[in-house]
Design an enzyme around this catalytic site. Structure first.
Site, PDB file in Angstrom:
ATOM      1  N   HIS A  80     -14.456   0.570  -0.364  1.00  0.00           N
ATOM      2  CA  HIS A  80     -13.332  -0.311  -0.008  1.00  0.00           C
ATOM      3  C   HIS A  80     -12.205   0.423   0.700  1.00  0.00           C
ATOM      4  CE1 HIS A  80     -14.793  -3.122  -3.457  1.00  0.00           C
ATOM      5  NE2 HIS A  80     -15.553  -3.160  -2.389  1.00  0.00           N
ATOM      6  N   ARG A 100       1.397   1.980  -3.631  1.00  0.00           N
ATOM      7  CA  ARG A 100       0.198   2.510  -4.312  1.00  0.00           C
ATOM      8  C   ARG A 100      -0.122   3.913  -3.805  1.00  0.00           C
ATOM      9  NH1 ARG A 100      -4.330  -1.792  -3.807  1.00  0.00           N
ATOM     10  NH2 ARG A 100      -5.333  -0.511  -5.399  1.00  0.00           N
ATOM     11  N   TYR A 104       0.836  -1.221   0.000  1.00  0.00           N
ATOM     12  CA  TYR A 104       0.000   0.000   0.000  1.00  0.00           C
ATOM     13  C   TYR A 104       0.863   1.260   0.000  1.00  0.00           C
ATOM     14  CZ  TYR A 104      -4.022  -2.982   0.266  1.00  0.00           C
ATOM     15  OH  TYR A 104      -4.967  -3.939  -0.044  1.00  0.00           O
ATOM     16  N   GLN A 161     -15.460   1.978  -5.703  1.00  0.00           N
ATOM     17  CA  GLN A 161     -14.725   0.838  -5.137  1.00  0.00           C
ATOM     18  C   GLN A 161     -13.244   1.189  -5.056  1.00  0.00           C
ATOM     19  OE1 GLN A 161     -16.311  -3.125  -6.939  1.00  0.00           O
ATOM     20  NE2 GLN A 161     -16.862  -1.506  -8.393  1.00  0.00           N
ATOM     21  N   ASN A 162     -12.893   2.335  -5.628  1.00  0.00           N
ATOM     22  CA  ASN A 162     -11.479   2.728  -5.715  1.00  0.00           C
ATOM     23  C   ASN A 162     -11.001   3.334  -4.407  1.00  0.00           C
ATOM     24  OD1 ASN A 162     -11.729   1.903  -8.344  1.00  0.00           O
ATOM     25  ND2 ASN A 162     -11.967   3.969  -9.176  1.00  0.00           N
ATOM     26  N   ASP A 204      -8.226   5.274  -4.464  1.00  0.00           N
ATOM     27  CA  ASP A 204      -7.483   6.506  -4.782  1.00  0.00           C
ATOM     28  C   ASP A 204      -8.368   7.716  -4.486  1.00  0.00           C
ATOM     29  OD1 ASP A 204      -8.207   5.632  -8.133  1.00  0.00           O
ATOM     30  OD2 ASP A 204      -9.051   7.390  -7.146  1.00  0.00           O
ATOM     31  N   GLY A 243     -16.296   1.465 -15.346  1.00  0.00           N
ATOM     32  CA  GLY A 243     -14.971   0.907 -15.074  1.00  0.00           C
ATOM     33  C   GLY A 243     -14.918  -0.133 -13.977  1.00  0.00           C
ATOM     34  N   THR A 244     -15.957  -0.972 -13.913  1.00  0.00           N
ATOM     35  CA  THR A 244     -15.899  -2.071 -12.956  1.00  0.00           C
ATOM     36  C   THR A 244     -16.397  -3.346 -13.620  1.00  0.00           C
ATOM     37  OG1 THR A 244     -16.744  -2.989 -10.870  1.00  0.00           O
ATOM     38  CG2 THR A 244     -18.148  -1.366 -11.984  1.00  0.00           C
TER      39      THR A 244
HETATM   40  N1  APR Z   1     -12.158   3.161 -18.885  1.00  0.00           N
HETATM   41  C1  APR Z   1     -13.211   2.523 -18.303  1.00  0.00           C
HETATM   42  N2  APR Z   1     -13.184   1.231 -17.907  1.00  0.00           N
HETATM   43  C2  APR Z   1     -12.027   0.558 -18.126  1.00  0.00           C
HETATM   44  C3  APR Z   1     -10.886   1.153 -18.717  1.00  0.00           C
HETATM   45  C4  APR Z   1     -10.992   2.515 -19.101  1.00  0.00           C
HETATM   46  N3  APR Z   1      -9.966   3.154 -19.680  1.00  0.00           N
HETATM   47  N4  APR Z   1      -9.914   0.203 -18.789  1.00  0.00           N
HETATM   48  C5  APR Z   1     -10.428  -0.925 -18.258  1.00  0.00           C
HETATM   49  N5  APR Z   1     -11.699  -0.718 -17.865  1.00  0.00           N
HETATM   50  C6  APR Z   1     -12.632  -1.660 -17.242  1.00  0.00           C
HETATM   51  C7  APR Z   1     -12.333  -3.122 -17.512  1.00  0.00           C
HETATM   52  O1  APR Z   1     -12.884  -3.507 -18.771  1.00  0.00           O
HETATM   53  C8  APR Z   1     -13.040  -3.788 -16.343  1.00  0.00           C
HETATM   54  O2  APR Z   1     -14.407  -4.032 -16.639  1.00  0.00           O
HETATM   55  O3  APR Z   1     -12.535  -1.526 -15.843  1.00  0.00           O
HETATM   56  C9  APR Z   1     -12.947  -2.741 -15.232  1.00  0.00           C
HETATM   57  C10 APR Z   1     -11.929  -3.092 -14.175  1.00  0.00           C
HETATM   58  O4  APR Z   1     -12.372  -4.247 -13.491  1.00  0.00           O
HETATM   59  P1  APR Z   1     -11.508  -4.787 -12.252  1.00  0.00           P
HETATM   60  O5  APR Z   1     -10.048  -4.766 -12.609  1.00  0.00           O
HETATM   61  O6  APR Z   1     -12.152  -6.061 -11.803  1.00  0.00           O
HETATM   62  O7  APR Z   1     -11.691  -3.674 -11.138  1.00  0.00           O
HETATM   63  P2  APR Z   1     -12.934  -3.493 -10.155  1.00  0.00           P
HETATM   64  O8  APR Z   1     -14.199  -3.932 -10.811  1.00  0.00           O
HETATM   65  O9  APR Z   1     -12.874  -2.089  -9.659  1.00  0.00           O
HETATM   66  O10 APR Z   1     -12.590  -4.491  -8.927  1.00  0.00           O
HETATM   67  C11 APR Z   1     -13.480  -4.426  -7.840  1.00  0.00           C
HETATM   68  O11 APR Z   1     -12.031  -5.898  -6.608  1.00  0.00           O
HETATM   69  O12 APR Z   1      -9.896  -6.431  -6.081  1.00  0.00           O
HETATM   70  C12 APR Z   1     -11.009  -5.830  -5.594  1.00  0.00           C
HETATM   71  O13 APR Z   1     -11.150  -4.155  -3.985  1.00  0.00           O
HETATM   72  C13 APR Z   1     -10.746  -4.393  -5.298  1.00  0.00           C
HETATM   73  O14 APR Z   1     -12.187  -2.508  -5.632  1.00  0.00           O
HETATM   74  C14 APR Z   1     -11.646  -3.653  -6.267  1.00  0.00           C
HETATM   75  C15 APR Z   1     -12.722  -4.666  -6.575  1.00  0.00           C
END
Ligand code: APR
Length: 231
Positions: A104, A56, A53, A86-87, A89, A175-176
């Site tokens: 989170h 990051r 951490y 969920q971020n 940052d 973006g999730t």
């Molecule tokens: N713009 C928008 N979305 C994007 C971009 C972009 N430039 N690049 C990638 N993505 C999308 C991917 O296609 C994917 O669907 O962002 C998503 C990222 O998914 P994850 O990596 O699974 O991240 P997230 O969904 O935030 O994970 C949820 O999991 O590990 C835990 O606590 C952690 O908060 C996190 C949680």
């Protein structure tokens, strides 16, 4: 003013240079989740976790909010906006969003290892304090711990987030991968009458029996298109 609720994930910050978790080469490809993002991993090797951490957190000093973050902040002129993220940052806040709920936890905050949610021991770090070391103590004398919700831990902010989601006129998922609960379950609390948008460059399989307006773009372009659609 209509209530607009955003659910953002790691993809929101991808264009700011912060890697996602599950894309190719993402964080979970580089680090074993159970070692750096679980209470067991922290108990087994606290120094490894503190340094994960620390890296990051220090990255925050070199990244900026992207046009997606800034576009969401501008939406506050026309909507009552709640960002549920969920971020960990601080880019939504740095872009100017004034109502951000972190499900989170937050990278810039540290807490007690014994009682992480005790507000008396919660502390916002100044940039010069971004390196937390073994032996740094919280107010209750326990090791200073990243204020992050690890897998298997409670997500207290989900109750507050749900209250805002239940009042949404517009719900935007950005973006999730919708892989992690209870965050992904928030979609089930969106009123039937609300409009739902999804911004993601890749298809996201969402098992929801409702119409979702998909904007298959990155956050920056996608938020601009969203703003045009909401006008
Ligand atoms: N713009 C928008 N979305 C994007 C971009 C972009 N430039 N690049 C990638 N993505 C999308 C991917 O296609 C994917 O669907 O962002 C998503 C990222 O998914 P994850 O990596 O699974 O991240 P997230 O969904 O935030 O994970 C949820 O999991 O590990 C835990 O606590 C952690 O908060 C996190 C949680």
């Amino acid at each position: 003013m209509k209530n607009l609720v955003i659910l953002s994930g790691a993809g929101m910050s991808a264009e700011s240079g912060i890697s996602t978790f599950r894309d190719k080469g993402g964080l979970w490809d580089q680090y074993p989740v159970e070692q750096v993002a679980t209470p067991e991993g922290y108990a087994r090797d606290p120094e490894l976790v503190l340094n994960f951490y620390n890296e990051r957190r220090k990255q925050l000093l070199h990244v900026e909010p992207n046009a997606g973050h800034l576009g969401l902040a501008e939406l506050e002129k026309d909507f009552k906006v709640t960002v549920v993220t969920q971020n960990i940052d601080n880019l939504h806040e740095r872009a100017g969003s004034t109502h951000v709920i972190h499900l989170h936890g937050e990278l810039t905050k540290v807490c007690s290892s014994y009682d992480p949610y005790n507000p008396h021991f919660l502390k916002e770090l100044k940039p010069e304090e971004y390196e937390v070391k073994l032996g740094d103590r919280a107010g209750d004398g326990t090791q200073l711990r990243p204020f992050i919700v690890w897998f298997g831990e409670a997500v207290p902010a989900i109750e507050t987030a749900t209250l805002f989601v239940e009042k949404a006129d517009i719900f935007v998922i950005i973006g999730t991968s919708m892989n992690v609960y209870p965050a992904a379950g928030l979609l089930n609390y969106v009123p039937r009458a609300a409009e739902v948008y999804l911004i993601d460059p890749k298809p996201v399989d969402i098992h929801a029996m409702r119409r979702i307006h998909v904007i298959q773009k990155g956050a920056s372009e996608g938020v601009n298109e969203l703003k045009r659609l909401l006008r």
